[in-house]
Scaffold this active site. Sequence first.
Site, short mmCIF file in Angstrom:
data_model
loop_
_atom_site.label_atom_id
_atom_site.label_comp_id
_atom_site.label_asym_id
_atom_site.label_seq_id
_atom_site.Cartn_x
_atom_site.Cartn_y
_atom_site.Cartn_z
CE1 TYR A 1 -8.25 -53.91 -18.54
CE2 TYR A 1 -7.08 -52.23 -17.29
CZ TYR A 1 -8.07 -52.58 -18.19
OH TYR A 1 -8.87 -51.62 -18.74
CB ILE B 1 -9.00 -48.48 -21.77
CG1 ILE B 1 -7.96 -47.76 -20.91
CG2 ILE B 1 -10.10 -49.11 -20.91
CD1 ILE B 1 -7.29 -48.61 -19.87
CD GLN C 1 -6.45 -56.73 -22.40
OE1 GLN C 1 -5.68 -56.53 -23.33
NE2 GLN C 1 -6.72 -57.94 -21.94
CD GLU C 2 -12.04 -53.07 -19.59
OE1 GLU C 2 -12.89 -53.97 -19.49
OE2 GLU C 2 -11.33 -52.68 -18.65
CB SER C 3 -15.23 -54.42 -25.56
OG SER C 3 -14.80 -53.32 -26.36
#
Length: 543
Positions: free
Chosen positions: A516, A401, A404-406
């Site tokens: 996503y 996660i 992909q997020e940051s």
Amino acid sequence: MRGIILRIFGILFLSFVSLSSQAETLKAKRFIGYLQKGNFCSTEFLKEFNGTIFSTLSKELYVLNCPVENENLEVKNPYVKFIYAKKLKKQGKTEEAKKLFKEIFSSTNRLDPEIITANAGDTKYLFTPEVLRKKVWIAIKDREFAEAEVYLSFLKTDPFYNYFKGIIQLKRGNYRKAKEYLESSNIPLRYFFLIYVSKEPAEKFFYFRKLLTENVPAYYKKAASVYLLDRFLVGEGGFYRKMLDSIKTLFPKVYRTYRIKYEVINYNYEKAINLIATPQNEKEKVWRETLKAKLGFKSDYSFLIGKKDFYALLLSKPKKVVKEGNVEISNPDIKYLLSNNYCPVISLLDLKSKDIPLALYKCGYYSAALKAAVKLKVKKPLQILYPKPKIFGDDFISLAIARQESLFNHLALSRSGAIGLMQIMPLTGRYLAKKLGDTDFFKEKLFIPEVNYRFGSFYIHSLLKKFKSFPLAAAAYNCGPGNLKKALKNYGKIKTKEDLIIFVDFYLPFKETRDYVKKVSRNLYFYSNLYGTGQEWKSFLKP
């Protein structure tokens, strides 16, 4: 931007490394020698490193420390450019200075007080309508709405005034006021935003038809098409068909995709299969074979063998991940910097060597390493692309996660206000704080890596327990549990891998969420193979 200055001057106090005759030819060693002596103002300093990986850094040091005489120096960092402009102005090169000040003022709002102070008594040339519009838009994108309003106050007679007022209200969530301002604007792109703020399907479609007639970039028309088709797909069949008719010739690929989706969502699987009898891409091949399986026919997924995308993970045997051994750095300059722990210098180098991502990775600068690897198209070792910061331990779920997020940037702040490693919204942060017993929560705590990881990990794992499947938990993490529940209610129970494919591609309401889910599922596969047994990902991809 000022961080670069602190890092540069920190380097000046690094321990002295003597120059040996053998390494005299190393640019890195000579560069460090200049740093230690503080000798940046010779023309030899600039000439020696021009065209090398030290080119940008040498120019910045020159500008920051020397009486600049050459107004043709090109520097990119806004703060360094600001210092350069100040020096040019002091030397009486007013026009050259003004050009640089205006460039900086138009591209960032971070140096506004310094630029305005440096131009005290002569700021009129900065406050032109063209520049102010850019300033307003920058502030809106940064969610600095008060700042946007300040600059907008100089544009009260400008055609863009009501347009920007409307967008600010939209971003603040006040759709009624946003609609009022946008409707009173004459800017053609207003229709794009009116589509989003309008509640009724008929009204949304009306503004969409208006948008199609305007001379605006095709990107906006296509984005609006996808948004509305997703919005109308379930429960708005009449408007959906009208949307398809509107884009048939304008965006034939989008038309084809959503024509197929319409048949699938209405359980006309045979019609959908006929539409993709000759698939135009791999996704359509997957759809065709998946729908055949739903009808009880034999499917052939052999075209996925050896691949590692979302479809291959679910429907085929993915290609084995090969773990590379110790990959060495070949560039002698970068090798020298790394072996002497000059990581701050490496982080400031020009991206001209494919060894830089590996060096940044070994320095522990995971986000910078990943970005550099993507930019330079470096794919080995895979650990650079899938780093494992210590804080995550063997929590492959959260790693998938956070990547992909940051990209593992703990200071990341999205345009929507999501914060930190796992991009947690402040409202969600408050909810999680209560769950975890944090009685002293404030949103800035989400920038602390340990806090953000603890909150984000708890959240994704709780979603996993609730929805029993990693792709579904990831979807809920991205679009919210409420939206996922609605989509599941429309589809029904997911029993097979084919069900999961159909649900993700046809029932998830947002393109961003569909993409996503596929990306984080692939992330999980690589983390499991690189750092685990290679089996962890499998249980979470089963419906």
